[in-house]
Structure formats: C-alpha cells, structure tokens
Design an enzyme around this catalytic site. Structure first.
Site, PDB file in Angstrom:
ATOM      1  N   GLY A  69      44.376  36.066  34.974  1.00  0.00           N
ATOM      2  CA  GLY A  69      43.580  37.179  34.428  1.00  0.00           C
ATOM      3  C   GLY A  69      44.307  38.499  34.633  1.00  0.00           C
ATOM      4  N   ARG A  94      41.013  44.531  34.151  1.00  0.00           N
ATOM      5  CA  ARG A  94      40.991  45.762  34.968  1.00  0.00           C
ATOM      6  C   ARG A  94      41.513  45.476  36.376  1.00  0.00           C
ATOM      7  NH1 ARG A  94      36.468  46.898  31.623  1.00  0.00           N
ATOM      8  NH2 ARG A  94      35.508  45.092  32.576  1.00  0.00           N
ATOM      9  N   THR A 119      32.805  37.516  40.610  1.00  0.00           N
ATOM     10  CA  THR A 119      31.391  37.515  41.018  1.00  0.00           C
ATOM     11  C   THR A 119      30.547  36.795  39.958  1.00  0.00           C
ATOM     12  OG1 THR A 119      30.954  39.635  39.964  1.00  0.00           O
ATOM     13  CG2 THR A 119      31.670  39.682  42.265  1.00  0.00           C
ATOM     14  N   ALA A 149      35.470  36.288  48.094  1.00  0.00           N
ATOM     15  CA  ALA A 149      34.638  37.406  48.567  1.00  0.00           C
ATOM     16  C   ALA A 149      34.182  38.226  47.376  1.00  0.00           C
ATOM     17  CB  ALA A 149      35.430  38.284  49.523  1.00  0.00           C
ATOM     18  N   HIS A 197      27.448  50.457  38.722  1.00  0.00           N
ATOM     19  CA  HIS A 197      28.789  50.084  38.271  1.00  0.00           C
ATOM     20  C   HIS A 197      29.027  50.591  36.855  1.00  0.00           C
ATOM     21  CE1 HIS A 197      28.796  47.237  41.665  1.00  0.00           C
ATOM     22  NE2 HIS A 197      30.114  47.234  41.529  1.00  0.00           N
ATOM     23  N   LYS A 210      30.454  46.076  33.213  1.00  0.00           N
ATOM     24  CA  LYS A 210      30.129  44.975  34.155  1.00  0.00           C
ATOM     25  C   LYS A 210      29.115  44.021  33.530  1.00  0.00           C
ATOM     26  CE  LYS A 210      29.028  43.966  38.960  1.00  0.00           C
ATOM     27  NZ  LYS A 210      30.101  42.943  39.018  1.00  0.00           N
ATOM     28  N   GLY A 266      27.700  41.186  42.833  1.00  0.00           N
ATOM     29  CA  GLY A 266      27.929  40.218  43.912  1.00  0.00           C
ATOM     30  C   GLY A 266      27.826  40.887  45.271  1.00  0.00           C
TER      31      GLY A 266
HETATM   32  P1  NAD Z   1      37.913  42.290  33.159  1.00  0.00           P
HETATM   33  O1  NAD Z   1      37.055  41.768  32.060  1.00  0.00           O
HETATM   34  O2  NAD Z   1      38.577  43.625  32.992  1.00  0.00           O
HETATM   35  O3  NAD Z   1      39.069  41.235  33.491  1.00  0.00           O
HETATM   36  C1  NAD Z   1      38.909  39.849  33.506  1.00  0.00           C
HETATM   37  C2  NAD Z   1      40.194  39.244  32.980  1.00  0.00           C
HETATM   38  O4  NAD Z   1      40.138  37.828  33.155  1.00  0.00           O
HETATM   39  C3  NAD Z   1      40.404  39.523  31.477  1.00  0.00           C
HETATM   40  O5  NAD Z   1      41.725  39.974  31.229  1.00  0.00           O
HETATM   41  C4  NAD Z   1      40.154  38.147  30.854  1.00  0.00           C
HETATM   42  O6  NAD Z   1      40.881  37.955  29.650  1.00  0.00           O
HETATM   43  C5  NAD Z   1      40.646  37.236  31.976  1.00  0.00           C
HETATM   44  N1  NAD Z   1      40.186  35.861  31.855  1.00  0.00           N
HETATM   45  C6  NAD Z   1      38.923  35.409  31.588  1.00  0.00           C
HETATM   46  N2  NAD Z   1      38.921  34.059  31.496  1.00  0.00           N
HETATM   47  C7  NAD Z   1      40.198  33.664  31.733  1.00  0.00           C
HETATM   48  C8  NAD Z   1      40.840  32.391  31.752  1.00  0.00           C
HETATM   49  N3  NAD Z   1      40.162  31.255  31.518  1.00  0.00           N
HETATM   50  N4  NAD Z   1      42.178  32.346  32.011  1.00  0.00           N
HETATM   51  C9  NAD Z   1      42.877  33.479  32.235  1.00  0.00           C
HETATM   52  N5  NAD Z   1      42.328  34.712  32.215  1.00  0.00           N
HETATM   53  C10 NAD Z   1      41.004  34.799  31.954  1.00  0.00           C
HETATM   54  O7  NAD Z   1      36.991  42.287  34.469  1.00  0.00           O
HETATM   55  P2  NAD Z   1      37.225  43.017  35.873  1.00  0.00           P
HETATM   56  O8  NAD Z   1      36.512  44.327  35.906  1.00  0.00           O
HETATM   57  O9  NAD Z   1      38.674  42.972  36.229  1.00  0.00           O
HETATM   58  O10 NAD Z   1      36.378  42.058  36.825  1.00  0.00           O
HETATM   59  C11 NAD Z   1      36.657  40.668  36.901  1.00  0.00           C
HETATM   60  C12 NAD Z   1      35.771  40.025  37.961  1.00  0.00           C
HETATM   61  O11 NAD Z   1      36.095  40.559  39.250  1.00  0.00           O
HETATM   62  C13 NAD Z   1      34.268  40.281  37.775  1.00  0.00           C
HETATM   63  O12 NAD Z   1      33.579  39.108  38.173  1.00  0.00           O
HETATM   64  C14 NAD Z   1      33.999  41.430  38.745  1.00  0.00           C
HETATM   65  O13 NAD Z   1      32.647  41.496  39.154  1.00  0.00           O
HETATM   66  C15 NAD Z   1      34.893  41.037  39.875  1.00  0.00           C
HETATM   67  N6  NAD Z   1      35.259  42.102  40.825  1.00  0.00           N
HETATM   68  C16 NAD Z   1      35.301  41.745  42.132  1.00  0.00           C
HETATM   69  C17 NAD Z   1      35.713  42.651  43.086  1.00  0.00           C
HETATM   70  C18 NAD Z   1      35.855  42.202  44.514  1.00  0.00           C
HETATM   71  O14 NAD Z   1      36.239  43.003  45.384  1.00  0.00           O
HETATM   72  N7  NAD Z   1      35.601  40.933  44.809  1.00  0.00           N
HETATM   73  C19 NAD Z   1      36.074  43.958  42.708  1.00  0.00           C
HETATM   74  C20 NAD Z   1      36.028  44.305  41.345  1.00  0.00           C
HETATM   75  C21 NAD Z   1      35.624  43.352  40.396  1.00  0.00           C
END
Ligand code: NAD
Length: 270
Positions: free
Chosen positions: A10, A14, A102, A124, A157, A161, A167
C-alpha cells in the site's frame, strides 16, 4: 551489522508514502520491495519520487507475494481484507508484519492471530508514542474514578477516513472498560440520535467528527458532578505513526512468532 530490508504494502497511500520516507530516513534499515493495488496509477513509479524525496531505485510493484518473500519485514496500512490476506503471506514466508490498518472485525483479528503462530506480527490501531501513553493513562484513570464519572470518547479525523469510530477511539474504549473491569461491548454507546432516553450509568459513549485534513484528535472525557477530567492527544503529522511502525519492525527483528502490540514495542506492558 546488516541492514534490515523493510518493504511496504500500500506504498502509494497517505501512510504508505510516509512509511517510505521514514524507512529511507532511518539508520539500520533500507527500503525493500513495495507495492500497491494493480490498478493504482502509481504502479511503476519510483517509490522515493512518489513520496516527494529523491529517487530510491525501488519501483512500486503490484505483486504482494514478492514483497513478503524478499523483505525481512513488511509495513502495511491498507484495508482489513487486504491485511488479512497479506498476513497469510507473512506466515508463509516467516516475514515480520507490522500492521496499522484499522476497522478489523473480530474474525479479522482471529485470522491475524492464526498467522501470528508462524511469524511475529505487530498490530496497533495507533502507532504513536503519545497515543499509547494515553491508552495506558485512560485505563488507570478509569480504574481510579468510579462510575459516577461518565466516560465519553470523542475523535476527529480528515474527510477521507472510511471507518468510525477510529481504531484508536475503540482502543481507548477498551482501555477504559478494562480499567472498570467490564467488557466494552456491554457498555459501548456508539451512536445517539433522536429520543435516546437518559444516559445509562456505566456506559462509555463515542462521538465522531470528520472533516478537513485533521490527522487525528482524540479526547477521553471523565464527566462527574461538578468536575471533569479530559485526556487529549492531537496528531499533527503522519510521521509519528510511520516512525512507530519502523520502530516496531526493528523491535520485532529476531522475536518469536506472536501477535504483539505497541505496549510490547514501547515496553509499556505490565
Ligand atoms: P489510504 O487510502 O491513503 O491508503 C491505503 C493504500 O492501500 C492505498 O494506496 C490503496 O491503494 C492501498 N491498498 C488497498 N488495498 C490494497 C491491496 N490489496 N494491495 C496493495 N495495496 C492496497 O489510507 P491511509 O490514510 O493511508 O490509511 C490506511 C489505513 O491505516 C486505515 O485503516 C487507517 O485508519 C490506518 N491508519 C492507522 C494508523 C496507525 O497508527 N495505526 C495511522 C494512520 C492511519
């Protein structure tokens, strides 16, 4: 000492782009293979250029199998379905899997636990140091203050989101419920609308705001008669999550298979 090869699934998202920047900037590791969905427009681009830094000579691929086969650890912030499928690949290749995704269901969590029998998985819902301290403090304060203090958890957020409550809000709810020795699902009040009736004593309420580019704000409010205690964390940069993820991968190097959390990584476990 050989550098750890850390891949990203991924990588064009972001968080994926923040992870690429963080791996490149961290001593002791190098950027391994990275990928995204086969239909993503960033496929074939240099991961460094996509992330706004110098070229790193790693192209964003479309094959997760290669990423898990060739990296020592893989960082993943994607979707629940993708994450569960990829954890099976981590188990197959014995690759460390650091998961920040999440919105996982309890079935998804069970699937992760199954894969974690074969490799070290760190999962996490929030990888920041501050939030993990907030989670520990929430449990402590909930245990100290009685049910005469109503617990309300609010979060805000950015507008993109897709899951709610966050989460992190749910993890804060779990911590508060644990402090009170009750299962969260028996006391969680996750959506109020219309004639809801009075608040039930002991409930843990959730409120969700979405808008703009807010990286992540969380408050746990303990509202009593005549006084309130509020614990708040505000994230202003995704870098805190990325650095927690890279730190988790370095921490997991050489660990026995198991499902670990940030408490383990940060040494906050009892
Ligand atoms: P986003 O949509 O910007 O990015 C997700 C990426 O994953 C995209 O580029 C998408 O194309 C890719 N993706 C989806 N399915 C895929 C697959 N099968 N194979 C390869 N790539 C794939 O989202 P984001 O804002 O980066 O957030 C992603 C996740 O992380 C969310 O669940 C968010 O809640 C979580 N998050 C967690 C934390 C933490 O500290 N744990 C912090 C920020 C965001």
């Amino acid at each position: 000492m050989t550098e750890m090869s850390i891949g990203v699934v991924g990588a064009a998202g972001r968080m994926g782009l923040a992870l690429v920047r963080e791996i490149v900037a961290t001593v002791g590791c190098r950027l391994g293979p990275v990928n995204d969905r086969p239909d993503h427009p960033a496929i074939g681009q240099d991961a460094g250029l996509a992330a706004g830094i110098d070229a790193v000579n790693v192209l964003i691929g479309d094959d997760p199998e290669t990423v898990f086969r060739d990296a020592d650890a893989v960082l993943e912030f994607t979707s629940p379905a993708a994450t569960v499928a990829h954890a099976a690949l981590a188990a197959k290749y014995g690759t460390i899997h650091v998961i920040g995704t999440t919105g996982l269901s309890s079935e998804d969590e069970q699937a992760l636990a199954g894969s974690a029998q074969k490799t070290a998985i760190v999962w996490a819902p929030n990888m920041s140091l501050g939030v993990n301290l907030l989670i520990a403090l929430t449990e402590q304060v909930a245990a100290s203050l009685g049910v005469e203090f109503d617990i309300e958890i609010s979060e805000m957020h950015h507008r993109h989101k897709v899951d709610a409550p966050s989460g992190t809000a749910l993890a804060l709810g779990q911590a508060a419920a644990k402090g009170r020795n009750v299962p969260l699902d028996q006391v969680a009040d996750r959506g109020r609308d219309g004639l809801t009736g009075a608040r039930k004593p002991g409930d843990i309420g959730f409120a969700v705001l979405r808008g703009g580019d807010v990286v992540g704000d969380h408050t746990v409010l303990f509202a009593g008669e005549g006084e309130q205690v509020a614990l708040t964390h505000k994230a202003s940069s995704r870098r805190i999550f990325a650095s927690g993820a890279v730190r988790s991968a370095l921490w997991a190097n050489g660990r026995a298979p198991g499902l670990y959390g940030m408490r383990d990584v940060l040494g906050l476990s009892n």
